[in-house]
Design an enzyme around this catalytic site. Sequence first.
Site, PDB file in Angstrom:
ATOM      1  N   THR A   1       0.801  -1.250   0.003  1.00 51.94           N
ATOM      2  CA  THR A   1       0.021  -0.138   0.005  1.00 51.94           C
ATOM      3  C   THR A   1       0.901   1.224   0.027  1.00 51.94           C
ATOM      4  OG1 THR A   1      -0.273  -0.144   2.306  1.00 51.94           O
ATOM      5  CG2 THR A   1      -2.120  -1.254   1.003  1.00 51.94           C
TER       6      THR A   1
ATOM      7  N   GLU B   1       0.096 -14.881   1.937  1.00 50.82           N
ATOM      8  CA  GLU B   1      -0.934 -14.408   2.641  1.00 50.82           C
ATOM      9  C   GLU B   1      -2.283 -14.419   2.254  1.00 50.82           C
ATOM     10  OE1 GLU B   1       0.277 -10.327   4.684  1.00 50.82           O
ATOM     11  OE2 GLU B   1       1.375 -10.783   2.763  1.00 50.82           O
TER      12      GLU B   1
END
Length: 379
Positions: A41, A292
């Site tokens: 991000t 993940e």
Amino acid sequence: MNGFQQTTKHERLMMFFSPRQNRWKKRGMAIIPTKFGISFTVPFLNQAGALVHVYTDGSVLVTHGGTEMGQGLHTKMIQVASRTLGIPTSKIHISETSTNTVPNASPTAASVSADINGMAVSNACQTILKRLEPIKCANPTGSWEDWVSAAYQDCVSLSATGFYRIPDLGYDFEKNEGKAFHYFSYGVACSEVEIDCLTGDHKNLRTDIVMDVGTSLNPAIDIGQIEGAFVQGLGLFTLEELRYSPEGNLYTRGPGMYKLPAFGDIPSEFHVSLLRDCPNSKAIYSSKAVGEPPLFLSASVFYAIKDAIFSARMESGLNQPFRLDSPATPERIRNACVDVFTKLFQSESRTTIVAACEGIMHWISTHQCPHSLWPEEEG
């Protein structure tokens, strides 16, 4: 009792699913999907470098900015170089990550390491292939070793750096606009569990997972990553409870202080499959990130436990929604299965607890033990 032992397997199965025969054993099932955004991000972290050397004997040394920690990243980078250069993996070797070869590497995190480092490795290999094009055109029937040897004799550089950055990323949280992720990974899991309403223990009976990893670079590695992430999630959602002292110090600081997932926590039936025919044009060789994204799928076990608890509560006349915090530890499962025993412990006073224990002993002495419904097989 002898008559019970002589019943057929089908009759015993029907008795198991009968609420009257299974007041203290309940099963639950849940299906959970997941959608996971891929990229850092923080935009400037979405970059990677690589260094590729080709030696005169035809061997290749690859260095990239990612760290191998058992997730198979080096193996995938060897495969990327092999496919780009068109040579066997046996000719390709990996040099461990170091800042004197690939500087300013981004963290090996966010499940993007294979994406960005793979692109950087491919970029370096393509640079070398472009230098070899005139030599290959002059000797189209030659071998890889022939082309490399000729390039060396013609003073053509056989070393190249590669670089890649994920394009068009950037999200403004204040304006709530922009592109936060490069693409998304998807998956779904269905889990079945069995809980013991008297002890709060549970068994993971079966889990089926379908995961979208695009066109997998290495299915064996990806399936292993999915299985590992799921089992790690089992610890998150059913075992690893944070415990604090009255002063606020964390007691459960490591595996010596709390229970980790073990062999017995893995579902008895565990099936993982990769979604077919779903290439991803935004990553190296149409693949997708793995690591993940599958972890949240273990929430299917948590909600299957909650489904089983709801079945137990129904027999106590409770059919309203209820709260179950994660992780679903034996204590929380047991207390959520409201029954005659839990009602005895609603007060924490010592007198009440003693009276409750006496009440439980009286109940056991006047009722059949629930577990005696399942006698051991003869022989």
